[in-house]
Design an enzyme around this catalytic site. Sequence first.
Site, PDB file in Angstrom:
ATOM      1  N   ASP A  60      -9.164  43.844 -18.939  1.00 57.04           N
ATOM      2  CA  ASP A  60      -9.437  44.042 -20.529  1.00 57.04           C
ATOM      3  C   ASP A  60     -10.569  43.160 -21.255  1.00 57.04           C
ATOM      4  OD1 ASP A  60      -7.847  41.808 -20.373  1.00 57.04           O
ATOM      5  OD2 ASP A  60      -6.522  42.566 -22.142  1.00 57.04           O
ATOM      6  N   TYR A  62     -12.797  40.152 -22.925  1.00 57.45           N
ATOM      7  CA  TYR A  62     -12.464  38.714 -23.373  1.00 57.45           C
ATOM      8  C   TYR A  62     -11.825  38.601 -24.869  1.00 57.45           C
ATOM      9  CZ  TYR A  62     -15.895  37.580 -19.706  1.00 57.45           C
ATOM     10  OH  TYR A  62     -16.519  37.886 -18.291  1.00 57.45           O
ATOM     11  N   PHE A  73     -16.719  41.968 -17.932  1.00 62.75           N
ATOM     12  CA  PHE A  73     -17.546  40.752 -17.297  1.00 62.75           C
ATOM     13  C   PHE A  73     -18.780  40.102 -18.171  1.00 62.75           C
ATOM     14  CE2 PHE A  73     -15.190  42.252 -13.389  1.00 62.75           C
ATOM     15  CZ  PHE A  73     -14.554  41.286 -13.314  1.00 62.75           C
ATOM     16  N   HIS A 182     -10.350  38.816  -7.003  1.00 68.50           N
ATOM     17  CA  HIS A 182     -10.970  38.639  -8.337  1.00 68.50           C
ATOM     18  C   HIS A 182     -11.897  37.399  -8.336  1.00 68.50           C
ATOM     19  CE1 HIS A 182     -11.418  38.484 -12.605  1.00 68.50           C
ATOM     20  NE2 HIS A 182     -11.045  39.555 -12.678  1.00 68.50           N
TER      21      HIS A 182
END
Length: 220
Positions: A60, A62, A73, A182
Amino acid sequence: MNHFKDIIEEESKKDYYIKLHEFVDNEYKTKTIFPPRENIFFALKNTPYEYVKVVIIGQDPYHGVGEAHGMAFSVNPGIKVPPSLQNIYKEIHRDLGCKIPNNGYLLKWARQGVLMLNSVLTVEKDKPASHQGKGWEIFTDRIIEEINKKEEPVVFLLWGNFAKQKQALITNPKHLILTSSHPSPFAVRYGFDGCSHFSKTNKFLVENHMAPIDWQIDDI
């Protein structure tokens, strides 16, 4: 024609989306929600369906002030590069020798066909995952399913357990799926470090007669 626009149109008539729209509408009216409303579909607008060559799945947006602008990202210019993106840059540097840039604005990738899609497209300020389970996942799964139907090969980069769950939607044997841990500081050493996903992506694109991605983000 922008195929994504048609999908948004189709989905917007469905019950789940009508409920989602009401929820999101009310959230924007009553709370601080990111990204800014006009940027909810920024990723889909900047990487049209026809041009998608690579898909990076995020969770989701920031949740800090000024960070999110609608691409997984990526952060707005002038915002400190978040830890996960710092680790992505380090891996690109190790893998391809790219210089680590002074910003986290990834529009250059989007314009080359890299779709950076969060599974959930909105979030409340300082409350990660606050909009999970409200319907966005149904919508973004539909986007992934449509990309899966593409005739041209696509590379899917699935980083972390959440993104790996989307593997079930990618059934077309033409596509390449690359998975790792991740890039967050907590998980990076469990497989993201040294994964070489960026050179592997380019090798696959070239083998399929497509232009490789220039992963070098320029300094601002």
